[in-house]
Design an enzyme around this catalytic site. Structure first.
Site, mmCIF file in Angstrom:
data_model
loop_
_atom_site.group_PDB
_atom_site.id
_atom_site.type_symbol
_atom_site.label_atom_id
_atom_site.label_comp_id
_atom_site.label_asym_id
_atom_site.label_seq_id
_atom_site.Cartn_x
_atom_site.Cartn_y
_atom_site.Cartn_z
ATOM 1 N N HIS A 53 48.759 25.352 28.006
ATOM 2 C CA HIS A 53 48.357 23.989 27.641
ATOM 3 C C HIS A 53 47.667 23.286 28.807
ATOM 4 O O HIS A 53 47.844 22.076 28.997
ATOM 5 C CB HIS A 53 49.553 23.155 27.148
ATOM 6 C CG HIS A 53 49.983 23.535 25.761
ATOM 7 N ND1 HIS A 53 49.304 23.130 24.639
ATOM 8 C CD2 HIS A 53 51.011 24.300 25.319
ATOM 9 C CE1 HIS A 53 49.908 23.614 23.559
ATOM 10 N NE2 HIS A 53 50.946 24.336 23.944
ATOM 11 N N GLY A 152 50.823 32.896 18.779
ATOM 12 C CA GLY A 152 50.485 32.638 20.182
ATOM 13 C C GLY A 152 49.775 33.779 20.870
ATOM 14 O O GLY A 152 49.613 33.770 22.096
ATOM 15 N N SER A 154 46.727 34.685 19.836
ATOM 16 C CA SER A 154 45.313 34.390 19.653
ATOM 17 C C SER A 154 44.615 35.199 18.560
ATOM 18 O O SER A 154 43.469 35.605 18.720
ATOM 19 C CB SER A 154 44.605 34.587 21.003
ATOM 20 O OG SER A 154 43.380 33.970 20.968
ATOM 21 N N ASP A 199 41.166 31.328 24.996
ATOM 22 C CA ASP A 199 41.313 32.489 24.108
ATOM 23 C C ASP A 199 39.987 33.213 23.907
ATOM 24 O O ASP A 199 39.900 34.441 23.938
ATOM 25 C CB ASP A 199 41.857 32.041 22.750
ATOM 26 C CG ASP A 199 43.172 31.301 22.886
ATOM 27 O OD1 ASP A 199 43.741 31.335 23.985
ATOM 28 O OD2 ASP A 199 43.619 30.690 21.905
ATOM 29 N N ASN A 242 51.207 27.928 12.562
ATOM 30 C CA ASN A 242 49.740 27.812 12.478
ATOM 31 C C ASN A 242 49.341 26.484 13.122
ATOM 32 O O ASN A 242 49.750 25.418 12.679
ATOM 33 C CB ASN A 242 49.258 27.877 11.026
ATOM 34 C CG ASN A 242 47.740 27.773 10.960
ATOM 35 O OD1 ASN A 242 47.155 26.775 11.355
ATOM 36 N ND2 ASN A 242 47.097 28.833 10.508
HETATM 37 P P1 ADP Z 1 47.327 32.354 16.762
HETATM 38 O O1 ADP Z 1 48.354 31.908 17.744
HETATM 39 O O2 ADP Z 1 47.600 33.730 16.263
HETATM 40 O O3 ADP Z 1 45.930 32.161 17.241
HETATM 41 P P2 ADP Z 1 46.666 30.271 14.826
HETATM 42 O O4 ADP Z 1 47.600 29.297 14.194
HETATM 43 O O5 ADP Z 1 45.697 29.698 15.782
HETATM 44 O O6 ADP Z 1 47.562 31.396 15.523
HETATM 45 O O7 ADP Z 1 45.846 31.072 13.709
HETATM 46 C C1 ADP Z 1 46.502 31.941 12.809
HETATM 47 C C2 ADP Z 1 45.695 32.087 11.534
HETATM 48 O O8 ADP Z 1 44.577 32.995 11.724
HETATM 49 C C3 ADP Z 1 46.483 32.712 10.409
HETATM 50 O O9 ADP Z 1 47.299 31.763 9.744
HETATM 51 C C4 ADP Z 1 45.367 33.269 9.503
HETATM 52 O O10 ADP Z 1 44.815 32.244 8.706
HETATM 53 C C5 ADP Z 1 44.313 33.689 10.522
HETATM 54 N N1 ADP Z 1 44.435 35.139 10.771
HETATM 55 C C6 ADP Z 1 45.010 35.762 11.818
HETATM 56 N N2 ADP Z 1 44.937 37.118 11.692
HETATM 57 C C7 ADP Z 1 44.266 37.368 10.551
HETATM 58 C C8 ADP Z 1 43.868 38.554 9.856
HETATM 59 N N3 ADP Z 1 44.147 39.769 10.321
HETATM 60 N N4 ADP Z 1 43.193 38.416 8.698
HETATM 61 C C9 ADP Z 1 42.925 37.186 8.208
HETATM 62 N N5 ADP Z 1 43.272 36.037 8.810
HETATM 63 C C10 ADP Z 1 43.947 36.107 9.956
HETATM 64 P P1 NG1 Z 2 47.034 29.858 20.334
HETATM 65 O O1 NG1 Z 2 48.490 29.670 20.386
HETATM 66 O O2 NG1 Z 2 46.689 31.279 20.553
HETATM 67 O O3 NG1 Z 2 46.422 29.364 19.049
HETATM 68 C C1 NG1 Z 2 46.192 27.657 21.818
HETATM 69 C C2 NG1 Z 2 44.747 27.284 22.195
HETATM 70 C C3 NG1 Z 2 44.408 27.617 23.648
HETATM 71 C C4 NG1 Z 2 45.452 27.071 24.603
HETATM 72 C C5 NG1 Z 2 46.850 27.523 24.144
HETATM 73 C C6 NG1 Z 2 47.951 26.919 24.981
HETATM 74 C C7 NG1 Z 2 42.946 27.394 20.554
HETATM 75 C C8 NG1 Z 2 41.975 28.252 19.857
HETATM 76 N N1 NG1 Z 2 43.803 28.009 21.367
HETATM 77 O O4 NG1 Z 2 46.363 29.046 21.625
HETATM 78 O O5 NG1 Z 2 43.125 27.083 23.980
HETATM 79 O O6 NG1 Z 2 45.361 25.665 24.722
HETATM 80 O O7 NG1 Z 2 47.102 27.161 22.793
HETATM 81 O O8 NG1 Z 2 47.842 27.279 26.317
HETATM 82 O O9 NG1 Z 2 42.945 26.179 20.379
HETATM 83 MG MG MG Z 3 44.968 30.350 17.698
#
Ligand code: ADP
Ligand code: NG1
Ligand code: MG
Length: 489
Positions: A53, A152, A154, A199, A242
């Site tokens: 963060h 988390g 990415s 990320d 999410n």
């Molecule tokens: P993360 O920490 O994994 O980045 P986010 O909340 O930023 O979590 O995003 C997660 C979202 O990305 C999921 O709820 C889904 O909508 C999308 N996603 C992740 N992996 C896939 C996949 N393999 N196929 C389709 N959508 C995906």
């Molecule tokens: P995740 O948890 O992977 O969606 C998010 C932010 C990063 C960073 C971290 C905390 C996006 C795409 N990703 O990651 O930029 O702020 O939280 O360190 O917003």
């Molecule tokens: Mg994310």
């Protein structure tokens, strides 16, 4: 593997590796679209070792790419259309016409959660905007992801970045790694979260065998070697979060913004309504990170700040506050925690510098060299202790701060951290939090025992998952390389 060309741009590898996953994706693709994929794009997930963060506050972070990735099989079509299929049947097929980036409107489902394909649309919208809507070809994409979603690691940025890269490749455009990383970071903001760019940066700039120290403005990555006598272990808390479905993430972003604005206002910096980050506030005020921590305690003593208090200090009205600094999903907030968030950011930024410093000075016997020339923030006191223990303490400090000051932990994450601590292993939540994963720095000699105990104590006893079925949730990892394109020639 074939020959790599152009090092500064995403490697384009002239033949596709022959592995089971690619073969089965190729079969699905051909069954669905009646043609073979013309290329594949692979973008890895990441684990952030330390620096949570703080990317959106302008401070450097220290992630590494994972083996888990988003793999896309793609072929070009003449029509300006997009056809999306996913190996996982929970992600439903989606087809649309493509016209201009302005016409790609990203809206959530009835519960306020993004559709999976919206992440793809973000990547394509950003690419179309970059190309001023010039598009020669449409695309058919089949997606196979194995990054645990909403955890988390990415998965979202890997998906956005893979879509943007596929689209640009289809239009014959090749950007430098830093350019495409920056483009993907701004593209992902169309989902609604105001992320900082870590990320997407690691997705493109990652290198095998080393973590990356990533700085922003300018975006740059420097390789950082990791201790050889330890392994980074990722453990899933079994809670998903999410980030675009709630306002938790953006709330932290805007609290940091307001803290930065107030710190400059209270320290004699001429009024400027432009949004600044906590690192810009530090630069304008001209103090060290340590001094900024003192300043935060002096200038922001209260537990909460109301909207009207913030307005009074910044000499603006509530409409201006909303329009200048808040996001659509934080406009209704009435109270802000500023001291806690700013303290976390400045202290975490110091932990990243210390962590990197120790890693840069690792010697072959696992101890660090002298601390000459680095403001070690008191680390000299620990020079006789094991390097692993110093690094571990920085990671534990990060977790405590994320839990208490940033309030983005989850009881399951805390439980894993606690079990780890009982074994002498330091661990912290990684990624945005509120669920997701822990990253632990585990001495190699106790790796098996550590994973076994996590399986028993957390997955089996705490979550009632048979420990023999817990392999997917806890794994050792090593730094992997960044995004690539494989031509299917
Ligand atoms: P993360 O920490 O994994 O980045 P986010 O909340 O930023 O979590 O995003 C997660 C979202 O990305 C999921 O709820 C889904 O909508 C999308 N996603 C992740 N992996 C896939 C996949 N393999 N196929 C389709 N959508 C995906
Ligand atoms: P995740 O948890 O992977 O969606 C998010 C932010 C990063 C960073 C971290 C905390 C996006 C795409 N990703 O990651 O930029 O702020 O939280 O360190 O917003
Ligand atoms: Mg994310």
């Amino acid at each position: 593997m074939g020959n790599e060309i152009k090092c500064d741009t995403v490697p384009i590898i002239s033949n596709t590796p022959c592995d089971e996953r690619i073969n089965s994706l190729s079969c699905l693709f051909e069954e669905e679209f009646g043609t073979k994929p013309s290329f594949y794009v692979r973008v890895p997930g990441r684990v952030n070792i330390i620096g949570e963060h703080i990317d959106y506050c302008g401070y450097p972070v220290l992630p590494m790419a994972l083996e888990q990735d988003i793999l896309i099989a793609a072929s070009l079509i003449q029509e300006p259309e997009l056809h999306l299929r996913n190996v996982n049947s929970k992600y439903k097929s989606f087809d649309t016409k493509l016209t201009t980036f302005e016409d790609i409107v990203i809206t959530p489902d009835v519960n306020g959660k993004p559709f999976w394909y919206s992440y793809i649309l973000c990547g394509i919208k950003g690419a179309l905007e970059y190309l001023h809507n010039k598009m020669n070809k449409g695309l058919q994409l089949y997606i196979d992801g194995n990054i645990p979603p909403a955890s988390g690691l990415s998965s979202s940025s890997a998906l956005v970045s893979a879509a943007c890269l596929s689209f640009l490749h289809a239009q014959n455009i090749s950007l430098s790694k830093t350019e495409i990383a920056a483009l993907c970071a701004s593209s992902e903001r169309y989902i609604g979260t105001q992320g900082g760019g870590m990320d997407q940066a690691i997705a493109f700039l990652a290198e095998k065998l080393s973590a990356q120290y990533i700085t922003f403005q300018p975006l740059q990555a420097t390789s950082v070697g990791l201790p050889e006598d330890a392994v980074f272990v990722v453990a899933h808390s079994l809670a998903e979060a999410n980030k675009a479905a709630t306002n938790d993430f953006n709330r932290r972003v805007i609290e940091c913004r307001l803290a930065a604005q107030i710190l400059t206002a209270l320290n004699g910096i001429p009024e400027d309504k432009k949004i600044i980050t906590l690192s810009e506030a530090q630069k304008k005020i001209g103090k060290s990170l340590k001094d900024m921590i003192r300043l935060v305690c002096d200038n922001l003593p209260k537990e909460y700040y109301s909207k009207s208090e913030v307005c009074d200090i910044l000499n603006i009205n509530e409409d201006e506050l909303e329009n200048l600094y808040l996001t659509p999903n934080t406009k209704h907030l009435t109270e802000f925690k500023l001291r806690q968030r700013a303290l976390h950011v400045y202290e975490e930024a110091m932990r990243v510098e210390d962590f990197r410093y120790i890693c840069m000075n690792l010697t072959s016997n696992g101890k660090t060299n002298s601390t000459n020339g680095h403001d070690t923030n008191g680390l000299t006191e620990y020079t006789l202790e094991d390097t692993l223990s110093i690094l571990g303490k920085l990671m534990s400090g990060s977790h405590e701060s994320l839990k208490n000051l940033y309030e983005c932990s989850h009881e399951n994450l805390d439980r894993i951290v606690e079990i780890s601590r009982e074994l002498g292993v330091h661990a912290r939540l990684t990624g945005a939090g509120w669920g997701g994963c822990v990253v632990a720095l585990c001495p190699k000699k106790i790796l098996e025992k550590y994973i076994e105990i996590l399986k028993e104590e957390f997955y089996d006893k705490h979550c009632k998952i048979d420990k023999n079925n817990a392999n997917a949730y806890v794994f050792a990892t090593a730094p992997n390389h960044g995004a690539v394109v494989y031509l299917n020639e």
